[in-house]
Design an enzyme around this catalytic site. Structure first.
Site, PDB file in Angstrom:
ATOM      1  N   HIS A  33      44.759  24.852  70.169  1.00 25.60           N
ATOM      2  CA  HIS A  33      44.678  24.011  68.975  1.00 25.60           C
ATOM      3  C   HIS A  33      43.703  22.849  69.139  1.00 25.60           C
ATOM      4  O   HIS A  33      43.077  22.423  68.153  1.00 25.60           O
ATOM      5  CB  HIS A  33      46.078  23.527  68.584  1.00 25.60           C
ATOM      6  CG  HIS A  33      46.937  24.630  68.048  1.00 25.60           C
ATOM      7  ND1 HIS A  33      47.907  25.245  68.811  1.00 25.60           N
ATOM      8  CD2 HIS A  33      46.937  25.265  66.843  1.00 25.60           C
ATOM      9  CE1 HIS A  33      48.485  26.202  68.086  1.00 25.60           C
ATOM     10  NE2 HIS A  33      47.917  26.231  66.902  1.00 25.60           N
TER      11      HIS A  33
ATOM     12  N   GLU B  13      49.069  27.970  53.208  1.00 23.77           N
ATOM     13  CA  GLU B  13      49.786  28.989  53.980  1.00 23.77           C
ATOM     14  C   GLU B  13      50.466  29.951  53.017  1.00 23.77           C
ATOM     15  O   GLU B  13      51.160  29.527  52.088  1.00 23.77           O
ATOM     16  CB  GLU B  13      50.816  28.331  54.893  1.00 23.77           C
ATOM     17  CG  GLU B  13      51.907  29.244  55.424  1.00 23.77           C
ATOM     18  CD  GLU B  13      51.393  30.347  56.347  1.00 23.77           C
ATOM     19  OE1 GLU B  13      51.910  31.477  56.247  1.00 23.77           O
ATOM     20  OE2 GLU B  13      50.480  30.064  57.150  1.00 23.77           O
TER      21      GLU B  13
ATOM     22  N   ALA C 230      45.325  32.625  50.363  1.00 29.06           N
ATOM     23  CA  ALA C 230      44.146  31.793  50.600  1.00 29.06           C
ATOM     24  C   ALA C 230      42.950  32.233  49.761  1.00 29.06           C
ATOM     25  O   ALA C 230      42.201  31.396  49.244  1.00 29.06           O
ATOM     26  CB  ALA C 230      43.790  31.827  52.087  1.00 29.06           C
TER      27      ALA C 230
ATOM     28  N   ASP D 113      42.737  29.263  60.487  1.00 25.53           N
ATOM     29  CA  ASP D 113      43.632  29.709  61.566  1.00 25.53           C
ATOM     30  C   ASP D 113      44.470  30.896  61.100  1.00 25.53           C
ATOM     31  O   ASP D 113      45.697  30.878  61.171  1.00 25.53           O
ATOM     32  CB  ASP D 113      44.532  28.541  61.992  1.00 25.53           C
ATOM     33  CG  ASP D 113      45.312  28.839  63.263  1.00 25.53           C
ATOM     34  OD1 ASP D 113      44.896  29.747  64.012  1.00 25.53           O
ATOM     35  OD2 ASP D 113      46.342  28.177  63.498  1.00 25.53           O
TER      36      ASP D 113
END
Length: 531
Positions: free
Chosen positions: A298, A340, A375, A392
């Site tokens: 990360h 998300e 997305a 991600d």
């Protein structure tokens, strides 16, 4: 003469019992048709969804299940022809067996995957058996419909298929909107099996009770009762059975598991060799992070992307909140939008203490806004501009994920990226999947970005790669911002070394990935097949 013989072959029995010529009986039989169609489609969807969760490659799973089942349905229709002389008994037996096999199908395949590593052969066998039984339903139901009221073959076929298609519509919508959210895959299949058995009971008990001898009827009802008992017992034990099978697939104890309409989420916990807790997140069986070394991943994903302006940041994916945690460490960050797909993932990251402790409550930070949406769709409608974008997503091992690694996706991304903004994309492993990695880089370049590629080592993953990009022809420098907080892994020396690729893992000749030609899906499935 041939035509006359054909007409007689499809005609209804010449002397249908007069006591069955009632609208009520016809309605009940068409209700049975409706239930059978709905159940049949749910079985089909359950098998394809399970394969996508366990194996990935949703296109292949769907193609195999549908092809095998449609073929088997044709064979089942032919096999049912000799049974038309005793259609009531035959239909009741078919429904009982279908209820048992279909209801237990998800559990059987899950067990085959967990203990035997024979998922594909087992899936083909189950699809074949379910398809045979579904195929046998239609000719038997057609015969029963004609016994209730004689009508032209074309009219009977029209009535039968109209109700059949409506049932399929209801079953197809019921699976993702009701069964999965309410019962989950395993219990949902069991519930549908019970409905299938009820369809058999309707025919035997309520419609053709006078055409069935007492002993035969008693035997059929006893068989249905046994099927219902088996399904009911399995339903009661389903949670324990699922936990046992799932635990067999993971080396460490499972502390949380759930199946959402999008994915299978599992969290495990053990003790690392250092003595600290090792919490791991798996999505559809693929490791997403280990708490022991996730900071390496990360930090590399986030901080180089924030070396330029970073007042307003967009994160796509990363519902666990760990990338968001790193972004919020920068004092210059004023607003972060996290997109998300799965609300269950962000809810878990907010409320499940082991994850909340890791992400430091980042999803509840006042600077963060969480959006649960696809997305690609969200990006098409977005109008706000962002200084930096962090991507991600999981690896593109399905068609739904491959579209998020396409030229079209990165084209859309340029609309929301500030002129001097930067994008960071997690891009898989240059060592284990070099074609996948370099295809992602080429796809980004094809969309009009200049790129800087680099790789790091994450012990739980192995070698892992990223692509830093910005619009134009000048590659972005790989560096850290002045307001970067103290990091555990990254510094200038590590970043400089990270851009060096060994000879056997340097750029290769690969295709960019588009919506119509998802090359990255082909590469990832080929390269990760043996891992």
């Amino acid at each position: 003469m041939s035509s006359a013989l054909d007409d007689r072959a499809v005609a209804a029995p010449p002397n249908p019992p007069a006591d069955h010529h009632t609208r009520g009986a016809r309605f009940l039989l068409l209700l049975a048709v409706f239930l059978c169609a709905a159940c049949g489609l749910v079985y089909e969807l359950a098998l394809t969804a399970l394969g996508s969760y366990l194996i990935g490659n949703s296109v292949l799973q769907t193609s195999v299940v549908i092809s095998v089942m449609v073929f088997a349905m044709g064979v089942g229709s032919l096999a049912a022809k000799p049974l038309r002389h005793r259609p009531v008994v035959a239909f009741a037996v078919v429904e009982g067996v279908l209820a048992l096999v279909g209801g237990l199908s998800v559990l059987m395949l899950y067990a085959a995957f967990a203990w035997l590593q024979l998922y594909m052969p087992a899936m083909i066998v189950v699809s074949l058996v379910v398809g045979l039984l579904i195929g046998a339903e239609i000719p038997l139901l057609m015969t029963l419909l004609q016994r209730i009221r004689t009508q032209e073959a074309s009219s009977a076929v029209a009535d039968m298929f109209a109700v059949d298609y409506i049932g399929a519509l209801v079953g197809g919508l019921c699976f993702p909107l009701f069964l999965l959210p309410t019962f989950g895959q395993l219990k949902g299949a069991l519930v549908v099996g019970v409905v299938n058995a009820v369809a058999g009971v309707i025919v035997v008990v309520f419609i053709f009770r006078r055409q069935t001898g007492r002993l035969v009827k008693a035997g059929l009802l006893a068989g249905v009762a046994l099927v219902l008992a088996a399904l009911g017992t399995t339903y009661v034990l389903a949670d324990d059975l699922e936990v046992t099978a799932r635990q067999h697939m993971y080396a460490d104890p499972i502390i949380h598991s759930e199946t959402t309409q999008y994915q299978d989420i599992v969290v495990t916990r053990s003790t690392a060799f250092t003595g600290e807790p090792d919490v791991r997140l798996f999505l559809n069986g693929d490791l997403q992070f280990s708490s022991v070394d996730e900071y390496r991943y990360h930090e590399s994903l986030v901080h180089p992307a924030l070396s330029g302006p970073h007042s307003n940041v967009l994160i796509m994916g990363g519902g666990d909140g760990l990338a968001l945690r790193e972004v919020l460490r920068h004092e210059g960050v004023r607003h972060v939008t996290l997109v998300e797909l799965d609300p269950a993932m962000t809810r878990l990251a907010r409320t499940f203490e082991p994850l909340r402790k890791l992400n430091q409550g980042s999803l509840d930070d006042p600077r963060a806004k969480v959006v649960n949406a696809d997305a690609f769709t969200w990006l098409r409608e977005a109008r706000q501009q962002y200084d930096a974008v962090i991507i991600d997503f999981p690896d593109p091992d399905s068609a739904s994920l491959a579209k998020l690694y396409s030229v079209e996706f990165y084209d859309l991304l340029r609309r929301v990226l500030a002129p001097d903004g930067q994008v960071m994309v997690q891009s898989g492993s240059p060592f284990f999947a070099p074609k996948t990695y370099w295809s992602i880089a080429k796809t980004i370049e094809t969309a009009g970005y200049a790129t800087t590629e680099f790789q790091i080592d994450v012990p739980s993953f192995g070698n892992w790669g990223f692509v830093l990009a910005r619009p134009g022809t000048e590659a972005p420098p790989l560096r850290l911002a002045r307001d970067t907080p103290k990091l555990r892994y990254l510094d200038a020396a590590v970043l400089k070394a990270a851009t060096v690729f060994p000879v056997d893992r340097r750029r290769t000749d690969v295709r960019p990935s588009t919506l119509m030609d998802p090359a990255v899906l082909e590469y990832v499935q080929d390269e990760w097949r043996d891992y």
